[in-house]
Design an enzyme around this catalytic site. Sequence first.
Site, PDB file in Angstrom:
ATOM      1  N   GLU A   1      16.545  61.182  58.278  1.00 29.45           N
ATOM      2  CA  GLU A   1      16.731  62.187  57.230  1.00 29.45           C
ATOM      3  C   GLU A   1      18.225  62.288  56.910  1.00 29.45           C
ATOM      4  O   GLU A   1      19.040  62.307  57.831  1.00 29.45           O
ATOM      5  CB  GLU A   1      16.222  63.553  57.688  1.00 29.45           C
ATOM      6  CG  GLU A   1      16.223  64.548  56.547  1.00 29.45           C
ATOM      7  CD  GLU A   1      15.595  65.900  56.908  1.00 29.45           C
ATOM      8  OE1 GLU A   1      15.181  66.100  58.065  1.00 29.45           O
ATOM      9  OE2 GLU A   1      15.538  66.743  56.008  1.00 29.45           O
TER      10      GLU A   1
ATOM     11  N   ALA B   1      19.248  68.776  65.558  1.00 29.05           N
ATOM     12  CA  ALA B   1      18.054  68.085  66.033  1.00 29.05           C
ATOM     13  C   ALA B   1      17.280  67.559  64.833  1.00 29.05           C
ATOM     14  O   ALA B   1      17.614  67.879  63.693  1.00 29.05           O
ATOM     15  CB  ALA B   1      17.168  69.040  66.823  1.00 29.05           C
ATOM     16  N   MET B   2      16.261  66.746  65.114  1.00 34.11           N
ATOM     17  CA  MET B   2      15.493  66.141  64.027  1.00 34.11           C
ATOM     18  C   MET B   2      14.015  66.096  64.390  1.00 34.11           C
ATOM     19  O   MET B   2      13.637  65.652  65.475  1.00 34.11           O
ATOM     20  CB  MET B   2      16.043  64.736  63.749  1.00 34.11           C
ATOM     21  CG  MET B   2      15.317  63.993  62.659  1.00 34.11           C
ATOM     22  SD  MET B   2      15.458  64.848  61.057  1.00 34.11           S
ATOM     23  CE  MET B   2      13.884  64.410  60.331  1.00 34.11           C
ATOM     24  N   GLU B   3      13.199  66.503  63.423  1.00 31.82           N
ATOM     25  CA  GLU B   3      11.778  66.744  63.676  1.00 31.82           C
ATOM     26  C   GLU B   3      10.886  65.517  63.509  1.00 31.82           C
ATOM     27  O   GLU B   3       9.700  65.673  63.194  1.00 31.82           O
ATOM     28  CB  GLU B   3      11.307  67.852  62.730  1.00 31.82           C
ATOM     29  CG  GLU B   3      11.239  67.458  61.232  1.00 31.82           C
ATOM     30  CD  GLU B   3      12.476  67.824  60.424  1.00 31.82           C
ATOM     31  OE1 GLU B   3      13.553  67.963  61.022  1.00 31.82           O
ATOM     32  OE2 GLU B   3      12.354  67.948  59.187  1.00 31.82           O
ATOM     33  N   ASN B   4      11.383  64.302  63.726  1.00 31.55           N
ATOM     34  CA  ASN B   4      10.562  63.097  63.566  1.00 31.55           C
ATOM     35  C   ASN B   4       9.172  63.306  64.187  1.00 31.55           C
ATOM     36  O   ASN B   4       9.052  63.853  65.273  1.00 31.55           O
ATOM     37  CB  ASN B   4      11.214  61.920  64.295  1.00 31.55           C
ATOM     38  CG  ASN B   4      12.692  61.860  64.038  1.00 31.55           C
ATOM     39  OD1 ASN B   4      13.109  61.728  62.907  1.00 31.55           O
ATOM     40  ND2 ASN B   4      13.486  62.001  65.090  1.00 31.55           N
TER      41      ASN B   4
ATOM     42  N   HIS C   1      12.182  75.480  66.148  1.00 31.65           N
ATOM     43  CA  HIS C   1      12.353  75.059  64.749  1.00 31.65           C
ATOM     44  C   HIS C   1      11.795  73.645  64.542  1.00 31.65           C
ATOM     45  O   HIS C   1      11.001  73.407  63.630  1.00 31.65           O
ATOM     46  CB  HIS C   1      13.846  75.122  64.393  1.00 31.65           C
ATOM     47  CG  HIS C   1      14.164  74.700  63.005  1.00 31.65           C
ATOM     48  ND1 HIS C   1      14.364  75.589  61.978  1.00 31.65           N
ATOM     49  CD2 HIS C   1      14.321  73.466  62.461  1.00 31.65           C
ATOM     50  CE1 HIS C   1      14.626  74.925  60.871  1.00 31.65           C
ATOM     51  NE2 HIS C   1      14.610  73.624  61.130  1.00 31.65           N
ATOM     52  N   GLU C   2      12.209  72.732  65.410  1.00 32.96           N
ATOM     53  CA  GLU C   2      11.761  71.338  65.223  1.00 32.96           C
ATOM     54  C   GLU C   2      10.254  71.234  65.434  1.00 32.96           C
ATOM     55  O   GLU C   2       9.564  70.516  64.720  1.00 32.96           O
ATOM     56  CB  GLU C   2      12.509  70.381  66.161  1.00 32.96           C
ATOM     57  CG  GLU C   2      14.021  70.442  66.060  1.00 32.96           C
ATOM     58  CD  GLU C   2      14.589  70.384  64.655  1.00 32.96           C
ATOM     59  OE1 GLU C   2      13.981  69.727  63.796  1.00 32.96           O
ATOM     60  OE2 GLU C   2      15.640  71.026  64.415  1.00 32.96           O
TER      61      GLU C   2
ATOM     62  N   HIS D   1       8.343  72.393  62.439  1.00 32.43           N
ATOM     63  CA  HIS D   1       8.346  71.439  61.325  1.00 32.43           C
ATOM     64  C   HIS D   1       7.093  70.557  61.340  1.00 32.43           C
ATOM     65  O   HIS D   1       6.753  69.967  60.317  1.00 32.43           O
ATOM     66  CB  HIS D   1       9.565  70.516  61.424  1.00 32.43           C
ATOM     67  CG  HIS D   1      10.773  70.992  60.657  1.00 32.43           C
ATOM     68  ND1 HIS D   1      10.709  71.462  59.366  1.00 32.43           N
ATOM     69  CD2 HIS D   1      12.092  71.020  60.997  1.00 32.43           C
ATOM     70  CE1 HIS D   1      11.939  71.769  58.944  1.00 32.43           C
ATOM     71  NE2 HIS D   1      12.792  71.520  59.913  1.00 32.43           N
TER      72      HIS D   1
ATOM     73  N   GLU E   1      12.876  73.701  54.975  1.00 32.82           N
ATOM     74  CA  GLU E   1      13.914  74.269  55.842  1.00 32.82           C
ATOM     75  C   GLU E   1      13.949  75.800  55.793  1.00 32.82           C
ATOM     76  O   GLU E   1      14.048  76.444  56.828  1.00 32.82           O
ATOM     77  CB  GLU E   1      15.279  73.668  55.497  1.00 32.82           C
ATOM     78  CG  GLU E   1      15.393  72.168  55.755  1.00 32.82           C
ATOM     79  CD  GLU E   1      15.069  71.769  57.192  1.00 32.82           C
ATOM     80  OE1 GLU E   1      14.971  72.636  58.079  1.00 32.82           O
ATOM     81  OE2 GLU E   1      14.878  70.545  57.421  1.00 32.82           O
TER      82      GLU E   1
HETATM   83  N1  HT7 Z   1      15.593  68.338  59.278  1.00 31.42           N
HETATM   84  C1  HT7 Z   1      16.704  68.031  60.104  1.00 31.42           C
HETATM   85  C2  HT7 Z   1      17.858  67.637  59.266  1.00 31.42           C
HETATM   86  C3  HT7 Z   1      18.802  66.704  59.919  1.00 31.42           C
HETATM   87  C4  HT7 Z   1      19.745  65.975  59.234  1.00 31.42           C
HETATM   88  C5  HT7 Z   1      20.063  65.917  57.897  1.00 31.42           C
HETATM   89  C6  HT7 Z   1      21.103  65.087  57.483  1.00 31.42           C
HETATM   90  C7  HT7 Z   1      21.815  64.361  58.431  1.00 31.42           C
HETATM   91  C8  HT7 Z   1      21.487  64.432  59.754  1.00 31.42           C
HETATM   92  C9  HT7 Z   1      20.462  65.251  60.159  1.00 31.42           C
HETATM   93  N2  HT7 Z   1      19.966  65.513  61.377  1.00 31.42           N
HETATM   94  C10 HT7 Z   1      18.933  66.391  61.218  1.00 31.42           C
HETATM   95  C11 HT7 Z   1      17.119  69.138  60.998  1.00 31.42           C
HETATM   96  C12 HT7 Z   1      16.349  70.368  60.845  1.00 31.42           C
HETATM   97  O1  HT7 Z   1      16.573  71.140  59.952  1.00 31.42           O
HETATM   98  O2  HT7 Z   1      15.442  70.595  61.587  1.00 31.42           O
HETATM   99 ZN    ZN Z   2      14.763  72.094  59.876  1.00 32.20          ZN
END
Ligand code: HT7
Ligand code: ZN
Length: 877
Positions: free
Chosen positions: A121, A262-265, A297-298, A301, A320
């Site tokens: 993302e 963090a990232m919600e993969n 949060h993650e 998602h 978001e």
């Molecule tokens: N949805 C995720 C966004 C995010 C992100 C965006 C741009 C560059 C790096 C990134 N790492 C994570 C995080 C979230 O809102 O849960």
């Molecule tokens: Zn998010």
Amino acid sequence: PKAILLKDYVAPAWWIDTVDLSFDLHEGETIVTARLGIRRNHEVPRGPLVLDGQELELLSVAVGSRPLGPDDYACTPDHLTLNDLPDDGAVVEMVTRIHPESNTALEGLYKSSGNYCTQCEAEGFRKITYFQDRPDVMATYRVRVEANRQAYPVLLSNGNLVDQGDAADGRHWALWEDPWPKPCYLFALVAGKLVHIEDRYRTRSGRDVALRIYVEPGNEDKCGHAMESLIKSMRWDEEAYGLEYDLDIFNIVAVGDFNMGAMENKSLNIFNTKYILARPDTATDTDFLGIETVVAHEYFHNWTGNRVTCRDWFQLSLKEGLTVFRDQQFSADMNSAPVKRIQDVTRLRQVQFAEDAGPTAHPVRPESYIEINNFYTPTVYEKGAEVLRMYHTLLGAAGYRRGIDLYFARHDGQAVTTDDFLAAMRDANPDRAVDWDQFRRWYAQAGTPAVSGEGTYDAPSRTYRLTLRQTLAPTPGQPDKRPMLIPVSMGLVGPDGRDLPLKLAGEDEAVTGTRVLALREAEQDFTFTGVAASPVPSLFRGFSAPVKLSFDYTDADLTFLMAHDSDPFNRWEAGQTLAARLLLGLVADRAAGHDMIVPASFVDAIGQTLSRAGEDPAFTALALTLPSENYLGQLMGVIDVDGIHAARELVRGTIGRSHRASLLATYHGNAGQGAFSVSPEAIGRRAVKNAALAYLMAAGDGEGRALALAQYRTATGMTDVIAALALIADSDMPERADALSAFAAKWRQEPLVMDKWFMIQATSARPETLAEVRALLSHPGFNIRNPNKVYALIGAFTGNAVAFHAAGGAGYEFLADRVIELNRLNPQVASRMAKAFARWRNYDAERQAAAKVALERVAHTPDLSRDVYEIVSRSLE
Ligand code: HT7
Ligand code: ZN
């Protein structure tokens, strides 16, 4: 660089239904084979298949079993275009070579501490293979990962592990399959030397889910809190939203190099270690609470973002804003709801109101962008969450839930818009008289509405007339604004401190307590009848709308509300309004060459607050905290950097000296709490104890210093250690240097703890701070390629109201150098740092001139990234 516009959205000419990926990870290069099952979208005119790509080396392309020659396709640095594909679909196969080991932008496939991980993302997938890198293209994925077994024993991707085995030359492979269609930004891969902790969760329909958290060896003992938070989140989402997890496995991987939190993969969340690793001796209460919120949060998602995703990136707040609102509700339920609300609003005002008032102001649903990474902003996230809270306020809990249920019933598996969300809320609540077209302006109009007003009581007719006015100032690209639909949650507080019954003229029944008024006009009167005595109105209870309120309260009204308002948020708010009024008065006195004199009434009011510390320590800690220097600056036309600092320090010192005895009692009464716990009560006691310590230090004599030193030397929990060390680091105590070096010697192997060490030095108001920050750039624990280090040292410095904005502009010059350096390495981080310049026009002429020189220097840097260009050019407009 060219702007992308919301109004230009068109659906893709081709759908991609299936994605088959194969990763061959080698030291020095990675070979990616992608097989895309494509199908024509008959709803739009026929067109070529245009795939996005960035920094890819294309090795081959085939359609079905037919290899294509260079004449059969067009390949530019950004796109691969295929013409004449069969209408009834095909499989397109491409082989590309990429170099994760030299990827410093931390976008796409990259390495962190020797382990491979991904961040796709918003548009990172195009750095992995050619693809239609847009969220409305949803496909199922099958992913084969192959690597050396010894170096990379763990191989992970989304979904379920369906097969694994050995390959030649000491290599092994794993095959993962994700049955849920998803956009490519949710793709993830991890390969590395990792260990994990494991737990299980049984969903309410009986699905057993294996939960794993992967970390680098040595960190296993810091994952317990994250795991507990995950389990709490899964349970809460079932209870509060009726949403259940949809796979048999949920993995989290923590990496040290990550641009965001963090990232919600899908089923393979990747986290910044900051939001996973915590032990009482390494992490503060703020860290523990941050982990609980971000893990939730993650996880949330999975439904709000993954099962229902965004049609395009203009709709980012669809996922978001909603997910932040959900994590705020969750954290409020897990801890103290008023305390959580106060913290959230403080942050909103600090960062989002500032954004809304500056050159990068944009609506919750922006209409144009140059670089989407610049739009992961407090406006899209936090103001977006306020929009969700307003649906909740206007519709009530049951109406809000009906809307959510309809949203999922209609849109599960789709990529949709904020308008679709609004339509679900509207259609699920046909009996509610909400003007939805007016409400929609919260998505479209940038800026923070200013609400002002006054009230008049007429004793003979027992009526109270409340007049409210709203204005919305122009923002870049939006010169004219229309009135917003503003929910005003309010009560009338009678002279005995109790809420009066509320009956608007023409109504039959009175409501006791709180009710919600809809402010829709530029100016509107609300006449209450049967009001027995002259009330003090309590407006925007719980901060029911993201507005700036100025009401004609007297100081006595505010002191009264501080003591009696039934709404805890507004009790706190009254104290903050009073404090801000007083502090700005002192700043004005100083600027006029007068002495600053702190009124006894304010000092007494703080004494009252302190005397109630035992009732609710966490709330008291917040009520004792004065508005920050940065927030006070927002309330001034031209920010008086030194005046604000001087006034705030004077007031803190006066409070410290005037209330020494009660501060000491509060300090000692909340120290020594037995076994360590992160319960809300224990956190609250530590917070009030450390607030008392800060005032005792501000008193400026030996007593506070001795206490801080003793706490620093004997405390075992990081909250108390850091609270004391921060005070010492911000002082001229002779023990300062030794305390700082002892801390660094003890924690040099713990990067997250060292981040705190960098941060407390960067936030000190001492005149030496900039020189020290410069020197710390060469500290062995600092690394400009690591985002956490940049945020801890450079980011924290830019938030330092006095040091960053020191007269002469050395702080600006320093930042410009760092932005230029980061621009080459990591544009996302560079542009986040560059945002600190945004409000330069709010300072005096000399500072403005220095900031402009610095900004122009950045603007003229060769090879400026789109990310930095967009921020800097907007700031200079
Ligand atoms: N949805 C995720 C966004 C995010 C992100 C965006 C741009 C560059 C790096 C990134 N790492 C994570 C995080 C979230 O809102 O849960
Ligand atoms: Zn998010």
